[in-house]
Write an enzyme that holds these catalytic residues in place. Structure first.
Site, PDB file in Angstrom:
ATOM      1  N   LYS A 138      43.250  42.718  36.812  1.00 54.44           N
ATOM      2  CA  LYS A 138      43.219  42.859  38.179  1.00 54.44           C
ATOM      3  C   LYS A 138      41.721  43.285  38.487  1.00 54.44           C
ATOM      4  O   LYS A 138      41.635  44.051  37.971  1.00 54.44           O
ATOM      5  CB  LYS A 138      43.650  44.367  39.335  1.00 54.44           C
ATOM      6  N   LYS A 174      45.031  39.240  39.598  1.00 54.94           N
ATOM      7  CA  LYS A 174      45.412  39.070  40.809  1.00 54.94           C
ATOM      8  C   LYS A 174      43.653  40.152  41.280  1.00 54.94           C
ATOM      9  O   LYS A 174      43.479  40.253  40.242  1.00 54.94           O
ATOM     10  CB  LYS A 174      46.167  40.827  41.372  1.00 54.94           C
TER      11      LYS A 174
END
Length: 333
Positions: A203, A256
């Site tokens: 992330k 992400k």
């Protein structure tokens, strides 16, 4: 051997041939639809920076879930906006928390629809960070540090409370060191060894999260998240993060955002044999929507091309705000 014996256009000359030799396919089973649940009554409020995406109060939630289920989308990802916030995000792990209540309702209405619970504290803390914060004041400015190990205890409580409410999958997104190991141990100790962990393994500290922070009311009140989310310049670090989560017991790995990190997705897919999740995040959605509203692009074609690129890069599942539209477009096709 080459031209004129080899002619690549032979396999492109008709729709039928192109369909037969197509290497990558999107189906409705690939999609996960995010949902924002909030407190209050009769609330269906559109998020300004995300046209077509709404916050729902519990009494309006069923209409959204019904539409998702009827389209055949297999899973939803729940985010909650609580009525009150505090320094430790206690409403995130409360038995009657907004995500817990929404989970119970969804599972009572549509037992086969998978509920994925986002396990983080940023929506529930009054400072907007993803864990416990130690703050100091320097020259009139509030500064703080997110305490890793203390945060793990609260994240475990949150995950266990979500599992007790009926969540099918726990999706921790906090990026604390050791979060998968801690949550796996907490789930197992409480009788939830059957609940998989969809880890936000890779992330990045991305500029593409802006609309989400409006949607979830989770903008940090000071500083940023660069001390725990990844530097967008780093690729090898992604392998270290993913490997750690594999060793700690993750069942699925996520990258992400996705659109600017397709190279990272392909690397993770090639290195690890766990299912890979792409998160087509709020800023990626908002860019396409904004350009489409201006009439600059064909929304359907661009959105589907983006989703296809994520699948081609190795995604087994795609979290996307286009899940409902894409499912309709696939059905029309």
């Amino acid at each position: 051997m080459g031209f004129p014996i080899v002619r690549h256009r032979r396999l492109r000359q008709s729709t039928g041939i192109r369909n037969m030799v197509r290497e990558t396919h999107l189906t409705v089973d690939d999609f996960i639809q995010p949902i924002y649940v909030t407190y209050g009554e009769n609330v269906k409020s559109e998020i300004k920076s995300m046209p077509g995406v709404f916050r729902f109060s519990l009494d309006r939630l069923r209409e959204e879930v019904k539409e998702i289920a009827e389209l055949g989308i297999p899973a939803v990802l729940l985010f909650g906006i609580p009525e009150t916030k505090d320094s430790v995000g206690s409403s995130g792990f409360a038995e009657d928390g907004i995500v817990q209540e929404a989970t119970r309702l969804i599972k009572s209405w549509y037992p086969e629809l998978l509920v994925i619970a986002d396990t983080c504290l940023c929506e529930f803390t009054d400072h907007g960070h993803c864990g416990v914060v130690h703050t100091t004041e320097i020259d009139g400015h509030i500064c703080g540090d997110v305490l890793n190990d203390e945060s793990l205890e609260l994240l475990v409580k949150t995950a266990v409370s979500q599992a007790k409410a009926g969540a099918d999958i726990i999706a921790p997104s906090n990026m604390m060191d050791g979060f998968v190991q801690a949550i796996r141990a907490g789930l197992d100790e409480n009788g939830f060894n059957h609940i998989p962990i969809m880890s936000y393994s890779v992330k990045y500290a991305s500029a593409f999260y802006g609309p989400f922070r409006e949607a979830a009311d989770s903008t940090p009140q000071f500083g940023d998240r660069k001390s725990y989310q990844m530097d967008p310049a780093n690729a090898r670090e992604a392998l270290r993060e993913a490997e750690t989560d594999v060793l700690e017991g993750a069942d699925m790995l996520m990258v992400k955002p996705s659109l600017s990190y397709l190279d990272i997705m392909r690397t993770i897919k090639d290195q690890f044999d766990l299912p890979l999740v792409a998160y087509n995040v709020s800023g990626e959605y908002a860019m396409v929507k904004a350009a489409a509203i201006q009439g600059w692009i064909d929304e359907k074609k661009v959105a589907m091309e983006i989703l296809l690129s994520m699948k081609r890069a190795g995604a087994d599942m795609i979290i996307t705000y286009y899940a409902k539209d894409a499912s309709r477009w696939l059905a029309e096709k």
